[in-house]
Each structure stands twice: as structure tokens, then as C-alpha cells.
Design a protein around this motif. Sequence first.
Motif, PDB file in Angstrom:
ATOM      1  N   MET A   7      91.238  18.996  25.203  1.00 24.57           N
ATOM      2  CA  MET A   7      90.502  18.334  26.282  1.00 24.57           C
ATOM      3  C   MET A   7      89.031  18.192  25.923  1.00 24.57           C
ATOM      4  SD  MET A   7      92.373  20.296  29.467  1.00 24.57           S
ATOM      5  CE  MET A   7      91.312  19.655  30.746  1.00 24.57           C
ATOM      6  N   ALA A   8      88.459  19.241  25.309  1.00 24.18           N
ATOM      7  CA  ALA A   8      87.058  19.190  24.897  1.00 24.18           C
ATOM      8  C   ALA A   8      86.848  18.123  23.821  1.00 24.18           C
ATOM      9  CB  ALA A   8      86.611  20.563  24.392  1.00 24.18           C
ATOM     10  N   LEU A   9      87.783  18.012  22.885  1.00 28.45           N
ATOM     11  CA  LEU A   9      87.680  16.987  21.845  1.00 28.45           C
ATOM     12  C   LEU A   9      87.795  15.586  22.453  1.00 28.45           C
ATOM     13  CD1 LEU A   9      89.844  18.578  18.986  1.00 28.45           C
ATOM     14  CD2 LEU A   9      87.352  18.428  19.115  1.00 28.45           C
ATOM     15  N   PHE A  10      88.671  15.425  23.425  1.00 22.75           N
ATOM     16  CA  PHE A  10      88.815  14.132  24.107  1.00 22.75           C
ATOM     17  C   PHE A  10      87.500  13.744  24.773  1.00 22.75           C
ATOM     18  CE2 PHE A  10      89.868  12.023  28.211  1.00 22.75           C
ATOM     19  CZ  PHE A  10      90.274  10.803  27.695  1.00 22.75           C
ATOM     20  N   VAL A  11      86.857  14.698  25.430  1.00 23.60           N
ATOM     21  CA  VAL A  11      85.565  14.430  26.078  1.00 23.60           C
ATOM     22  C   VAL A  11      84.531  13.999  25.045  1.00 23.60           C
ATOM     23  CG1 VAL A  11      83.645  15.506  27.322  1.00 23.60           C
ATOM     24  CG2 VAL A  11      86.002  15.940  28.042  1.00 23.60           C
ATOM     25  N   GLU A  12      84.508  14.660  23.881  1.00 25.03           N
ATOM     26  CA  GLU A  12      83.529  14.319  22.845  1.00 25.03           C
ATOM     27  C   GLU A  12      83.786  12.918  22.285  1.00 25.03           C
ATOM     28  OE1 GLU A  12      80.847  15.886  21.997  1.00 25.03           O
ATOM     29  OE2 GLU A  12      81.254  17.526  23.404  1.00 25.03           O
ATOM     30  N   VAL A  13      85.047  12.538  22.128  1.00 23.09           N
ATOM     31  CA  VAL A  13      85.378  11.198  21.629  1.00 23.09           C
ATOM     32  C   VAL A  13      84.901  10.135  22.603  1.00 23.09           C
ATOM     33  CG1 VAL A  13      87.283   9.618  21.127  1.00 23.09           C
ATOM     34  CG2 VAL A  13      87.324  11.946  20.200  1.00 23.09           C
ATOM     35  N   ALA A  43     101.738  14.317  25.127  1.00 30.00           N
ATOM     36  CA  ALA A  43     102.078  15.454  25.985  1.00 30.00           C
ATOM     37  C   ALA A  43     102.037  15.078  27.463  1.00 30.00           C
ATOM     38  CB  ALA A  43     101.126  16.628  25.712  1.00 30.00           C
ATOM     39  N   ILE A  44     101.051  14.236  27.855  1.00 34.19           N
ATOM     40  CA  ILE A  44     100.951  13.874  29.280  1.00 34.19           C
ATOM     41  C   ILE A  44     101.683  12.570  29.599  1.00 34.19           C
ATOM     42  CG2 ILE A  44      98.773  15.097  29.535  1.00 34.19           C
ATOM     43  CD1 ILE A  44      97.308  12.479  29.392  1.00 34.19           C
ATOM     44  N   GLY A  45     102.123  11.846  28.564  1.00 34.97           N
ATOM     45  CA  GLY A  45     102.910  10.634  28.773  1.00 34.97           C
ATOM     46  C   GLY A  45     102.100   9.440  29.223  1.00 34.97           C
ATOM     47  N   THR A  59      91.325   3.779  29.100  1.00 34.95           N
ATOM     48  CA  THR A  59      92.250   3.081  29.985  1.00 34.95           C
ATOM     49  C   THR A  59      91.952   3.549  31.414  1.00 34.95           C
ATOM     50  OG1 THR A  59      93.903   4.850  29.867  1.00 34.95           O
ATOM     51  CG2 THR A  59      94.011   3.122  28.184  1.00 34.95           C
ATOM     52  N   GLU A  60      92.611   2.949  32.377  1.00 32.75           N
ATOM     53  CA  GLU A  60      92.398   3.372  33.765  1.00 32.75           C
ATOM     54  C   GLU A  60      92.803   4.836  33.949  1.00 32.75           C
ATOM     55  OE1 GLU A  60      93.785   2.084  38.300  1.00 32.75           O
ATOM     56  OE2 GLU A  60      94.223   0.779  36.593  1.00 32.75           O
ATOM     57  N   ALA A  61      93.955   5.189  33.374  1.00 32.30           N
ATOM     58  CA  ALA A  61      94.391   6.588  33.446  1.00 32.30           C
ATOM     59  C   ALA A  61      93.441   7.483  32.660  1.00 32.30           C
ATOM     60  CB  ALA A  61      95.808   6.722  32.897  1.00 32.30           C
ATOM     61  N   GLY A  62      92.949   6.953  31.539  1.00 31.10           N
ATOM     62  CA  GLY A  62      92.017   7.718  30.727  1.00 31.10           C
ATOM     63  C   GLY A  62      90.730   8.031  31.462  1.00 31.10           C
ATOM     64  N   GLN A  63      90.253   7.100  32.317  1.00 29.58           N
ATOM     65  CA  GLN A  63      89.026   7.322  33.077  1.00 29.58           C
ATOM     66  C   GLN A  63      89.203   8.490  34.046  1.00 29.58           C
ATOM     67  OE1 GLN A  63      85.970   5.665  32.767  1.00 29.58           O
ATOM     68  NE2 GLN A  63      85.293   7.324  34.116  1.00 29.58           N
ATOM     69  N   VAL A  64      90.340   8.489  34.753  1.00 30.35           N
ATOM     70  CA  VAL A  64      90.618   9.586  35.688  1.00 30.35           C
ATOM     71  C   VAL A  64      90.730  10.917  34.925  1.00 30.35           C
ATOM     72  CG1 VAL A  64      92.297  10.511  37.348  1.00 30.35           C
ATOM     73  CG2 VAL A  64      91.754   8.050  37.331  1.00 30.35           C
ATOM     74  N   TYR A  65      91.446  10.873  33.813  1.00 34.20           N
ATOM     75  CA  TYR A  65      91.653  12.092  33.018  1.00 34.20           C
ATOM     76  C   TYR A  65      90.335  12.588  32.440  1.00 34.20           C
ATOM     77  CZ  TYR A  65      94.137  15.308  29.919  1.00 34.20           C
ATOM     78  OH  TYR A  65      94.608  16.430  29.280  1.00 34.20           O
ATOM     79  N   PHE A  66      89.492  11.668  31.986  1.00 35.59           N
ATOM     80  CA  PHE A  66      88.193  12.041  31.411  1.00 35.59           C
ATOM     81  C   PHE A  66      87.340  12.776  32.443  1.00 35.59           C
ATOM     82  CE2 PHE A  66      83.671  10.842  31.091  1.00 35.59           C
ATOM     83  CZ  PHE A  66      83.338  11.552  29.951  1.00 35.59           C
ATOM     84  N   GLU A  67      87.266  12.275  33.656  1.00 32.07           N
ATOM     85  CA  GLU A  67      86.420  12.900  34.675  1.00 32.07           C
ATOM     86  C   GLU A  67      86.891  14.315  34.986  1.00 32.07           C
ATOM     87  OE1 GLU A  67      86.651  10.163  37.890  1.00 32.07           O
ATOM     88  OE2 GLU A  67      85.335   8.667  36.921  1.00 32.07           O
TER      89      GLU A  67
END
Length: 291
Positions: A7-13, A43-45, A59-67
Motif C-alpha cells: 500500500m505504501a509503494l502504491f501511494v509513492e507511485v 489481490a483486490i480484483g 482509475t476511478e477505483a484507484g482514486q478511492v483506494y489511493f485515498e
Amino acid sequence: MELLNDMALFVEVVKARGFRGAAEATGVPNSTLSRRIGALEKAIGLRLLHRTTRKVELTEAGQVYFERCKRIVDEARLAHEQLGDMLAQPSGVLRVSMPVDFATIYMAPLIAEFAAKYPGITFDFDVTPRQVDLVREPYDVAIRMGEPESSNLIARPLASLSTRLFASPRYLERAGTPVEPQELEAHECLNILKASTWMLHRKTESIQVATRSRFTINSVGLIRSLAAQGMGILLVPEKVVVDDLATGRLVPVLPAWRGQSTSVHALTETRLLPAKTQRFIEFFKERLAHV
């Protein structure tokens, strides 16, 4: 833990708007970042990122997940920082059992320094010869001299005290000055408790000497006082008698020979120690290393 790291790596990307910038910021290779984010999406599909040759977009889902990821990662970092502050400045009551003579001679000059360094700690010291029960009594640590007797406790070495022989000029004038270790067998040798032999060393040479004494004593302070009054020869660390040597009440005996070193340990019931106990043991191990 691995999920939190991903999750931390995703935030950094996302913050770097690409894998290359995130790789530079984190030190994690570009290919590893891409693989980890891909595994996270699997993993989250859900697809979290639109990848292009130059940048990535959420993506739209990515925005929610990022926050949500950012909030979780920020809270985790804050908790880590707060824990670091707690370890740096521990607090609470520290309960310590230690021998009175060792506490007075070795510990007392250092306790003030430790207390000033950690103002959040308050102290409860037991300095009687009594062997406290660390399992049943509320002590955090016990300082003990000699090899630990109980294998049920965790023993951490603090120091090794080299010992030498001393006596008063009055005693040596009356009983004679030994020039060889074997001659000690004819002298009054003041022992701690019921020790009946002294192991002496000179360079690579060692010799065991049988000793005798009219006294059975469990106090270094009392033995020192008796020796200064001409009652016999004692074998103790030099620091114990430094004032008597300065005034001439005691003088070295067989100065080329040393006694067996006395070990000092910090005993605890468990290896999992609160910060106050960890800092106490670390501090005194460092300070006592060269006594």
C-alpha cells in the motif's frame, strides 16, 4: 505487514505519477514496483492504474483506494514515530533490586546521570542482600554479582570486575607480608560468604590457594572496614578500596597477581522488556564496560 508495504509503494507511485519517480524516491527497482502493484491489483480484483509509457493515472477505483491507502499509511507512520518517541523517552516506575555495596560504589555515581537523561522515569530501588523473586515480586530487573544461579531467568552481562589483594600496614607488620601466593594459606583471608579458595593469576600462570577466615560475611563494605582495621587480607576490585589506598589505610599485597574476575549481570524474567528497562540495562552496560 507485506500488504501495508505494498500500500505504501502504491501511494509513492501515485505521488510520483510513475514507476521511475517512485523507484528513485523509494530505492525499490522499477520492475519490482510494477510487479508489486500488479500483485496488489490482482489481490483486490480491481485495476488501480492506467499505465502509459510516460506516466500512470488512477482509475476511478484507484482514486478511492489511493485515498484510503494514504490515510492508513500516514497513520502507520505517525504511530511508528510516536513509538520511537516513547522508546527515546521512556516513562513509568522502574523497580530495581541490587546489592547495597555495588549500588553504592558503582551504580550511585551513574544513577544521577541516567535519571537526568530520562526524566520520565521514577525509581524504586531495593538495595538489601535479599534475593528478590522476579516472578512473584514486581521488580523489572535485578543486578547480581557472580554467575546466575537460576536458569529460569534471562541474564544479561553488565560488567566483569577484576580483583586484587589488599591489607592494612598494621596487619602486614603483625602477620608478615606474603611474597608468594601459597603463603596466603597461613594468613587471615577475609572472604565473601563461605568462599574457601582464591584463584590467582599472573600473566599465563594460575594458582589456587586454600584460604581460612574467622568471619563469614555477605557485605563488601564490612570486609573492607575489617581489613582497614588490621583484621586480614581481602580480595576485591580496586575501586572498592580506592579511598583506603589514598589514605594509606590499605596497601596492595602481591601486586603482580590478580584474582578471578567477578561478573555482574542484569536479570529479568523475560526477554520482552519495556523501554524503561531496556534503556536502564543498555546504559549501565555501556558505562560499566571498562570499570
